[in-house]
Scaffold this active site. Structure first.
Site, mmCIF file in Angstrom:
data_model
loop_
_atom_site.group_PDB
_atom_site.id
_atom_site.type_symbol
_atom_site.label_atom_id
_atom_site.label_comp_id
_atom_site.label_asym_id
_atom_site.label_seq_id
_atom_site.Cartn_x
_atom_site.Cartn_y
_atom_site.Cartn_z
ATOM 1 N N CYS A 57 187.334 93.960 12.735
ATOM 2 C CA CYS A 57 187.522 93.018 13.602
ATOM 3 C C CYS A 57 186.659 92.031 13.742
ATOM 4 C CB CYS A 57 188.065 93.699 14.781
ATOM 5 S SG CYS A 57 189.396 94.768 14.646
ATOM 6 N N SER A 64 197.571 105.857 14.007
ATOM 7 C CA SER A 64 197.985 104.853 13.286
ATOM 8 C C SER A 64 198.082 105.028 11.824
ATOM 9 C CB SER A 64 197.120 103.484 13.271
ATOM 10 O OG SER A 64 197.766 102.408 12.483
HETATM 11 C C1 LIG Z 1 192.310 100.671 13.397
HETATM 12 C C2 LIG Z 1 192.044 101.021 14.703
HETATM 13 C C3 LIG Z 1 192.899 100.698 15.711
HETATM 14 C C4 LIG Z 1 193.896 99.939 15.448
HETATM 15 O O1 LIG Z 1 195.062 100.514 14.861
HETATM 16 P P1 LIG Z 1 196.244 99.125 14.294
HETATM 17 O O2 LIG Z 1 197.221 100.309 13.592
HETATM 18 O O3 LIG Z 1 195.422 98.559 13.333
HETATM 19 O O4 LIG Z 1 196.598 98.546 15.304
HETATM 20 C C5 LIG Z 1 192.766 101.245 17.030
HETATM 21 N N1 LIG Z 1 191.551 102.168 16.979
HETATM 22 C C6 LIG Z 1 190.772 102.376 16.302
HETATM 23 C C7 LIG Z 1 189.670 103.385 16.524
HETATM 24 C C8 LIG Z 1 190.949 102.003 15.072
HETATM 25 O O5 LIG Z 1 190.171 102.346 13.931
#
Ligand SMILES: *Cc1c(COP(=O)(O)O)cnc(C)c1O
Length: 380
Positions: free
Chosen positions: A325, A199
Site C-alpha cells: 500500500c 482474506s
Molecule cells: C492484505 C491485508 C489486509 C487487506 O486485505 P484485502 O483482502 O486486500 O482487503 C488487511 N490487513 C492485513 C494485515 C493485510 O496484510
C-alpha cells in the site's frame, strides 16, 4: 524471463485445487443462494460447506463465520460494527500504531464520529507493550483491536496474552489476522479472540473474498444495508464461487501446515543468513523467532529501496519495499517509523515474503542478484 515471486504478503497465486473447486460456480452452478429451486439450494449448500471449513480451521462454530468481500471489509465490519452497537457502553477503542490501513483508517473515521482511540506504541521489534495496554484501558473501553502478525516486518503479537486481558476486563478483542491465517495455527477459543479478519488471497485463494469470525453472542451492527444475506449482517448476493474458493484454500493450507511452515522457515532463515553474510551492514527488522514463517524484512543502509526494486525487477524478481500500500510513496512507512528506524535506514528496507512454490535455488538467485544490484548502487 522467469519470474521469481517473493511477495506473498501482497498476494498469492490461486492454488490449482482451489481453482478447480470454484469453476462449476462460475458456469453451470450459477444459482442465487437465496433461491428455492435446486441450483439455488446447491449454491447455498456449497456456501455452508465452505463456512464449515473456515470454522474448522480456526476452532470456531459454523454460524460464527460471516463472508465479506475482502480483509479490509472484515476489518471495517468488525471495528465499526462493534463500535456502533456498543456506543451506549463506551466510546473508547485501543489499537496499535502498526496496524494495516484497513484498521487505522477505520479508527480515524470513528474518531471523526466521536469515538476515542488509543494507538499503542511498539518496541524496536514491533511488539506492543502489555503494561501500556493495561494502563490504556478505561471504563469506556469497548474494543481492543491488535493485529495477529504484521504485514511488513512479520512480528507476531502475544495474542493469547492480549485475549486474556480483554476477557478479564470484559472488553471485546478483534484481531486482523489477514497475514496470520494459513501461516500460524489459530484456535479462537484458546486465544480468547472475539472477532477475527481473514482474506483468501493471502493464502492461495482468490482476491475479493474475505471472512469475519464473530464469537457467538457478540453484538455488532451491519455496515452495509440491503438484503438479509449472511444472517442479516452483510447484504449482497453471495459470491458463491469465491466463497467456495476461500473454503478450499483454508482447508488445503492447514492440511499441509507442518510441511508448509517448515519449508517457509527454512527458506527464510537461509535467505537471512546468506544476505547478512554477503552484504555488509544488513539489518534484520522484527523478531528473529516470533515472526511470520515466510517473512524476511531487511534494511540495507545507503540504498534506496525503489532503485533496488527496479534493479531486481530487471532480473525477474518481485519483492516489496515496505508494504504494498505504501510503495510509490517516498516517506518511510508508518510501521518502520514506529519501530524507530531512522529515515535513512528505512529507505533501504526490502520485504521478501516466501511462498509454497519457492525453492532454495530461488533464494540463491535472489541473494546473488541482491548482492550484484546493491554493489552496483553503492559503487555508483
Ligand atoms: C492484505 C491485508 C489486509 C487487506 O486485505 P484485502 O483482502 O486486500 O482487503 C488487511 N490487513 C492485513 C494485515 C493485510 O496484510
Amino acid at each position: 524471463m522467469k519470474i521469481r515471486y517473493f511477495d506473498h504478503a501482497a498476494t498469492t497465486p490461486v492454488s490449482e485445487n482451489v481453482l478447480k473447486a470454484m469453476l462449476p460456480y462460475f458456469t453451470y452452478e450459477y444459482g442465487n443462494a437465496s433461491s428455492l429451486y435446486t441450483i439455488g439450494r446447491q449454491s447455498k449448500k456449497a456456501i455452508e460447506e465452505a463456512r464449515k471449513k473456515v470454522a474448522r480451521a480456526i476452532g470456531a462454530k459454523q454460524h460464527e463465520i460471516y463472508f465479506t468481500s475482502c480483509g479490509s471489509e472484515s476489518d471495517n465490519l468488525a471495528i465499526k460494527g462493534v463500535a456502533y452497537s456498543h456506543k451506549e457502553k463506551g466510546n473508547h477503542i485501543i489499537t496499535s500504531k502498526i496496524e494495516h490501513p484497513a484498521v487505522l483508517n477505520t479508527c480515524e473515521t470513528l474518531q471523526r464520529q466521536g469515538f476515542e482511540v488509543t494507538y499503542l506504541d511498539v518496541d524496536e521489534k514491533g511488539f506492543i507493550n502489555i503494561e501500556q495496554l493495561i494502563n490504556s484501558i478505561r471504563p469506556t473501553t469497548i474494543l481492543i483491536s491488535v493485529m495477529f502478525a504484521n504485514n511488513e516486518i512479520g512480528t507476531i503479537q502475544p495474542i493469547e496474552m492480549i485475549g486474556n486481558i480483554a476477557k478479564q476486563k470484559g472488553i471485546l478483542f478483534h484481531t486482523d489476522s489477514v497475514q496470520a491465517v494459513g501461516n500460524v495455527k489459530i484456535d479462537v477459543n484458546q486465544l480468547h479472540i472475539d472477532l477475527l479478519s481473514m482474506s483468501a488471497h493471502k493464502f492461495y485463494g482468490p482476491k475479493g473474498i474475505g471472512a469475519l469470525y464473530v464469537r457467538e453472542g457478540v453484538e455488532f451492527e451491519r455496515i452495509q444495508d440491503g438484503g438479509h444475506q449472511e444472517r442479516n449482517k452483510r447484504a449482497g448476493t453471495e459470491n458463491v464461487a469465491e466463497i467456495v474458493g476461500l473454503g478450499e484454500a483454508i482447508e488445503e493450507i492447514y492440511q499441509n501446515y507442518e510441511t508448509y511452515n517448515q519449508k517457509l522457515v527454512d527458506l527464510r532463515d537461509y535467505y537471512i543468513s546468506e544476505a547478512q553474510k554477503r552484504i555488509p551492514n544488513t539489518k534484520l527488522n522484527g523478531d528473529k523467532q516470533k515472526r511470520l514463517p515466510g517473512n524476511a524484512n531487511l534494511s540495507f543502509p545507503k540504498i534506496n529501496a525503489q532503485e533496488l526494486l527496479l534493479g531486481l525487477d530487471e532480473k525477474g524478481i518481485c519483492a516489496s519495499a515496505g508494504s504494498a500500500c505504501s510503495s510509490g510513496e517516498t516517506s518511510p512507512s508508518h510501521v518502520l517509523t514506529a519501530i524507530r528506524l531512522s529515515p535513512e535506514v528505512a529507505e533501504g528496507t526490502l520485504r521478501v515474503t516466501f511462498g509454497k512454490d519457492n525453492t532454495k535455488e530461488d533464494v540463491e538467485y535472489l541473494v546473488n542478484s541482491l548482492e550484484e544490484v546493491i554493489n552496483k548502487i553503492r559503487n555508483k
